[in-house]
Design a protein around this motif. Structure first.
Motif, mmCIF file in Angstrom:
data_model
loop_
_atom_site.group_PDB
_atom_site.id
_atom_site.type_symbol
_atom_site.label_atom_id
_atom_site.label_comp_id
_atom_site.label_asym_id
_atom_site.label_seq_id
_atom_site.Cartn_x
_atom_site.Cartn_y
_atom_site.Cartn_z
ATOM 1 N N GLY A 82 -5.088 -0.460 8.155
ATOM 2 C CA GLY A 82 -4.095 -1.355 7.565
ATOM 3 C C GLY A 82 -3.230 -0.646 6.543
ATOM 4 N N THR A 83 -3.843 0.171 5.705
ATOM 5 C CA THR A 83 -3.094 0.917 4.696
ATOM 6 C C THR A 83 -2.119 1.900 5.348
ATOM 7 N N ALA A 84 -2.579 2.608 6.364
ATOM 8 C CA ALA A 84 -1.705 3.544 7.086
ATOM 9 C C ALA A 84 -0.553 2.780 7.753
ATOM 10 N N LEU A 85 -0.859 1.626 8.316
ATOM 11 C CA LEU A 85 0.180 0.819 8.964
ATOM 12 C C LEU A 85 1.185 0.281 7.949
ATOM 13 N N GLU A 86 0.726 -0.071 6.748
ATOM 14 C CA GLU A 86 1.655 -0.503 5.700
ATOM 15 C C GLU A 86 2.659 0.607 5.381
ATOM 16 N N GLN A 87 2.164 1.833 5.261
ATOM 17 C CA GLN A 87 3.043 2.967 4.963
ATOM 18 C C GLN A 87 4.025 3.212 6.101
ATOM 19 N N GLN A 88 3.546 3.119 7.330
ATOM 20 C CA GLN A 88 4.427 3.320 8.475
ATOM 21 C C GLN A 88 5.435 2.190 8.593
ATOM 22 N N MET A 89 5.028 0.969 8.272
ATOM 23 C CA MET A 89 5.950 -0.157 8.314
ATOM 24 C C MET A 89 7.067 0.029 7.298
ATOM 25 N N GLU A 90 6.720 0.541 6.135
ATOM 26 C CA GLU A 90 7.734 0.807 5.119
ATOM 27 C C GLU A 90 8.763 1.810 5.647
ATOM 28 N N LYS A 91 8.294 2.849 6.336
ATOM 29 C CA LYS A 91 9.215 3.826 6.933
ATOM 30 C C LYS A 91 10.063 3.186 8.025
ATOM 31 N N LEU A 92 9.453 2.343 8.834
ATOM 32 C CA LEU A 92 10.202 1.649 9.889
ATOM 33 C C LEU A 92 11.327 0.831 9.270
ATOM 34 N N ILE A 93 11.011 0.078 8.246
ATOM 35 C CA ILE A 93 11.987 -0.823 7.622
ATOM 36 C C ILE A 93 13.092 -0.046 6.929
ATOM 37 N N THR A 94 12.744 0.964 6.163
ATOM 38 C CA THR A 94 13.760 1.691 5.404
ATOM 39 C C THR A 94 14.664 2.527 6.300
ATOM 40 N N GLY A 95 14.199 2.919 7.467
ATOM 41 C CA GLY A 95 15.007 3.748 8.358
ATOM 42 C C GLY A 95 15.752 2.992 9.441
ATOM 43 N N CYS A 96 15.604 1.687 9.469
ATOM 44 C CA CYS A 96 16.219 0.897 10.540
ATOM 45 C C CYS A 96 17.735 0.887 10.410
ATOM 46 N N THR A 97 18.408 1.124 11.521
ATOM 47 C CA THR A 97 19.877 1.102 11.563
ATOM 48 C C THR A 97 20.389 0.012 12.492
#
Length: 148
Positions: A82-97
């Motif tokens: 869950g913690t790893a997925l939270e970090q990856q989700m943050e990257k997904l959201i911040t990089g979305c175009t």
């Protein structure tokens, strides 16, 4: 109608604000997306899956790999996933175009998905962690049915 959308956006913003994400940060200047709903509000694009940008597609694949490679037999393993997925989700959201209807549909999906990821990371017993892991697996299947 506008009042209910505003209330939903405020609730969504409060939910994500605790995890480093607000609707405004990811709005791409689209304040009138039209709807914020649960995954039950997902639709297809005239019978076809929605096209994702390369970044979103890559991060989604990475998140699935993280989830399925995790140790699902212990609370610690599920919390770590869950913690790893939270970090990856943050990257997904911040990089979305993304923009447009596909972007709106992604937000519909993420409303529930982010909540489940956060619950997995913070579960304090194996039974609730396992329940959230099962929910996440179903959400990942839903993603595959609606996005490419």
């Amino acid at each position: 109608m506008k009042k209910s959308i505003l209330v939903a956006l405020m609730a969504l913003s409060a939910t994500f604000a605790n995890h480093g994400y607000t609707a405004e940060e990811h709005s791409h200047g689209h304040d009138s997306h039209g709807s914020v709903a649960t995954q039950t509000g997902l639709s297809l694009n005239n019978g076809e899956r929605w096209e994702m940008d390369d970044h979103t597609r890559t991060m989604s694949q990475m998140m699935q790999q993280t989830f399925f490679a995790a140790d699902h037999s212990t609370l610690g393993g599920l919390n770590a996933a869950g913690t790893a997925l939270e970090q990856q989700m943050e990257k997904l959201i911040t990089g979305c175009t993304m923009t447009g209807k596909a972007h709106e549909q992604l937000h519909v999906f993420l409303n529930e998905h982010v909540t489940t990821i956060n619950a997995l990371a913070k579960a304090d017993d194996y039974a609730s962690a396992r329940e959230n892991a099962i929910r996440l697996k179903g959400q990942m299947e839903t993603y595959q049915k609606h996005f490419k």
